[in-house]
Design an enzyme around this catalytic site. Structure first.
Site, short mmCIF file in Angstrom:
data_model
loop_
_atom_site.label_atom_id
_atom_site.label_comp_id
_atom_site.label_asym_id
_atom_site.label_seq_id
_atom_site.Cartn_x
_atom_site.Cartn_y
_atom_site.Cartn_z
N CYS A 113 -68.04 18.94 46.74
CA CYS A 113 -67.66 20.53 46.99
C CYS A 113 -67.95 20.73 48.68
O CYS A 113 -67.35 21.59 49.20
CB CYS A 113 -68.68 21.25 46.46
SG CYS A 113 -68.45 21.26 44.42
N HIS A 250 -68.78 27.92 50.27
CA HIS A 250 -68.28 27.34 49.26
C HIS A 250 -68.46 28.27 48.06
O HIS A 250 -69.65 28.89 47.91
CB HIS A 250 -69.02 26.03 49.09
CG HIS A 250 -68.50 25.39 47.68
ND1 HIS A 250 -67.46 25.15 47.08
CD2 HIS A 250 -69.54 24.96 46.87
CE1 HIS A 250 -67.35 24.55 46.04
NE2 HIS A 250 -68.63 24.73 45.65
N ASN A 280 -64.80 27.93 40.62
CA ASN A 280 -65.21 26.89 41.74
C ASN A 280 -63.96 25.79 41.92
O ASN A 280 -63.90 24.62 40.85
CB ASN A 280 -66.59 26.07 41.13
CG ASN A 280 -66.97 24.97 42.20
OD1 ASN A 280 -66.17 24.76 43.22
ND2 ASN A 280 -68.26 24.69 41.94
O1 UT7 Z 1 -69.97 23.23 43.51
C1 UT7 Z 1 -70.89 22.25 43.32
C2 UT7 Z 1 -72.23 22.83 43.40
N1 UT7 Z 1 -72.60 23.59 41.80
C3 UT7 Z 1 -73.16 24.64 41.70
O2 UT7 Z 1 -73.61 25.25 42.67
C4 UT7 Z 1 -73.41 25.18 40.39
C5 UT7 Z 1 -74.92 25.39 40.50
N2 UT7 Z 1 -75.44 26.01 39.02
C6 UT7 Z 1 -74.88 27.13 38.64
O3 UT7 Z 1 -74.31 27.98 39.19
C7 UT7 Z 1 -75.78 27.75 37.48
O4 UT7 Z 1 -76.88 27.07 37.14
C8 UT7 Z 1 -74.86 27.68 36.02
C9 UT7 Z 1 -73.82 28.93 36.42
C10 UT7 Z 1 -74.27 26.61 36.07
C11 UT7 Z 1 -75.84 28.10 34.99
O5 UT7 Z 1 -76.55 29.35 35.22
P1 UT7 Z 1 -78.09 29.27 34.84
O6 UT7 Z 1 -78.37 30.93 35.16
O7 UT7 Z 1 -78.86 28.12 35.60
O8 UT7 Z 1 -77.99 29.16 33.38
P2 UT7 Z 1 -78.86 27.73 32.60
O9 UT7 Z 1 -78.25 26.69 32.72
O10 UT7 Z 1 -80.26 28.13 32.70
O11 UT7 Z 1 -78.46 28.11 31.01
C12 UT7 Z 1 -78.91 29.39 30.50
C13 UT7 Z 1 -78.55 29.45 29.15
C14 UT7 Z 1 -78.81 28.14 27.98
O12 UT7 Z 1 -79.21 28.62 26.82
P3 UT7 Z 1 -80.70 28.65 26.45
O13 UT7 Z 1 -81.28 26.97 26.75
O14 UT7 Z 1 -81.39 29.54 27.49
O15 UT7 Z 1 -80.73 28.97 24.93
C15 UT7 Z 1 -77.56 27.56 28.20
O16 UT7 Z 1 -77.14 26.75 27.14
O17 UT7 Z 1 -77.22 29.68 29.00
C16 UT7 Z 1 -76.56 28.83 27.90
N3 UT7 Z 1 -75.11 28.61 28.49
C17 UT7 Z 1 -74.09 29.04 27.99
N4 UT7 Z 1 -74.06 30.15 27.16
C18 UT7 Z 1 -72.70 30.82 27.05
C19 UT7 Z 1 -74.63 27.50 29.27
N5 UT7 Z 1 -73.46 27.41 29.48
C20 UT7 Z 1 -72.83 28.55 28.86
C21 UT7 Z 1 -71.69 29.30 28.66
N6 UT7 Z 1 -71.61 30.24 27.71
N7 UT7 Z 1 -70.68 28.70 29.17
#
Ligand code: UT7
Length: 323
Positions: A113, A250, A280
């Site tokens: 990225c 980004h 992204n």
């Molecule tokens: O470009 C390169 C760099 N990449 C990034 O900068 C990405 C950085 N990370 C992020 O943007 C975020 O961490 C995400 C958008 C990927 C995820 O957001 P988050 O607020 O960190 O969510 P999380 O991973 O803590 O997940 C929260 C919950 C989980 O369920 P539990 O464990 O709380 O029951 C996940 O299983 O959301 C669940 N979950 C989803 N639910 C519905 C994960 N993906 C999904 C989904 N739809 N697509």
């Protein structure tokens, strides 16, 4: 002193739009979750015949048109991509061929990225070192082809597209009033590899592999790394957040963009956001965002613009330029 000045910009997106609603029918997710956690409403997905080099070529042609230049005027092509057409030759060389250029040099840089930041920095060094006069700097990706479409934690986040700028050698006074690239800061740290990587490759599995990410872990590091390299760019030039006209980050996640801008004291109206429209697009996200904001008249000649990115590796970096 020689400066690398932006002469033109362009962008290209695949024809097909994939909405959050459509994703609801593919994996267990919801429009609400995607919008709230990421700010993404839709992304574009490459179809048959659309490749990283075809998107890169279209963006490059648009940038050349804006600059009033022809392919013959270009003596360097640097393409940032992690989704090349082939393992080799470089996608930049494929784009060079598509443009009908048979002189000069073309190569890819791979910093995921952060690729466009690395590519601009590389082209700037070539131009200031006298190795090139006019460079096409391209960020082009087809991440849809390395996604695991059964993994809801990653497949809802990414999209395809390309953006390009033309950088041209111009004489500057050596002050911050010069147009062109004023400073660049690049960083990497491979200790973070397991948090964001592709689980395949020519010398390991012999396959292309799929993107794997521990999103929460990446998120934890993102804001600190981004704001550090921006502060480094401010320190190197004696500028501050108040001097900036635009932050073009980004586009990974709306929450990362907002938190970084807030920490730096950059007001929301000076931040270019396109993650809602494109998702992204990795190395393509910054030149896509630059093209949108320059085409609609927000970014104007003479504006001070900060670019930043962070991604797989980890890699991270910033470029401060006067448009
Ligand atoms: O470009 C390169 C760099 N990449 C990034 O900068 C990405 C950085 N990370 C992020 O943007 C975020 O961490 C995400 C958008 C990927 C995820 O957001 P988050 O607020 O960190 O969510 P999380 O991973 O803590 O997940 C929260 C919950 C989980 O369920 P539990 O464990 O709380 O029951 C996940 O299983 O959301 C669940 N979950 C989803 N639910 C519905 C994960 N993906 C999904 C989904 N739809 N697509």
């Amino acid at each position: 002193m020689i400066r690398s000045v932006v002469r033109g910009f362009g962008a290209a997106l695949p024809k097909r739009v994939l909405t959050n609603k459509e994703l609801e029918g593919m994996v267990e997710t919801s429009d609400d979750w995607i919008v709230q956690r990421t700010g993404i409403h839709k992304r574009y997905i490459a179809g048959e015949g659309e490749t990283t080099s075809s998107l890169g070529e279209a963006a490059a042609r648009a940038a050349l048109d804006r600059a009033g230049l022809t392919p013959d005027d270009i003596d360097l092509i640097v393409c940032a991509t992690s989704t090349p057409d082939n393992t080799f030759p470089a996608t930049a060389v494929n784009i060079q061929n598509r443009l009908g250029i048979h002189h000069g040099a073309a190569f890819d840089v791979q910093a995921v990225c952060t690729g466009f930041i690395y590519a601009v920095t590389t082209a700037d060094a070539y131009i200031r070192g006298g190795l090139a006069k006019r460079a096409l700097v391209i960020g082009a990706e087809t991440f849809s082809r390395i996604l695991d479409w059964n993994d809801r934690t990653t497949c809802v986040l990414f999209g395809d597209g390309a953006g390009a700028i033309v950088l041209e050698a111009a004489e500057g006074a050596g002050s911050n009033d010069d147009r062109g690239v004023l400073t660049a800061k690049l960083r990497s740290d491979g200790a973070h590899k397991d948090k964001l990587y592709v689980d395949g490759g020519p010398s390991t599995t012999g396959t292309v592999g799929h993107l794997r990410m521990e999103g929460r872990e990446v998120f934890k590091h993102a804001v600190g790394m981004i704001t550090d390299v921006i502060d480094d760019a401010f320190a190197a030039t004696g500028t501050t957040a108040d001097d900036l006209d635009w932050l073009v980050p980004h586009q990974a996640n709306r929450r990362i963009i907002d938190a970084s801008a807030k920490k730096l004291g950059i007001p929301a109206e000076k931040v270019v956001v396109t993650v809602d429209q494109h998702g992204n697009t990795s190395a393509a996200s910054i030149p896509l965002a630059l093209s949108v904001a320059a085409a609609d008249g927000r970014i104007k000649q003479g504006d001070l613009v900060m670019l930043e990115a962070m991604g797989g590796g980890f890699t991270w970096g910033s470029v401060l330029l006067r448009w």
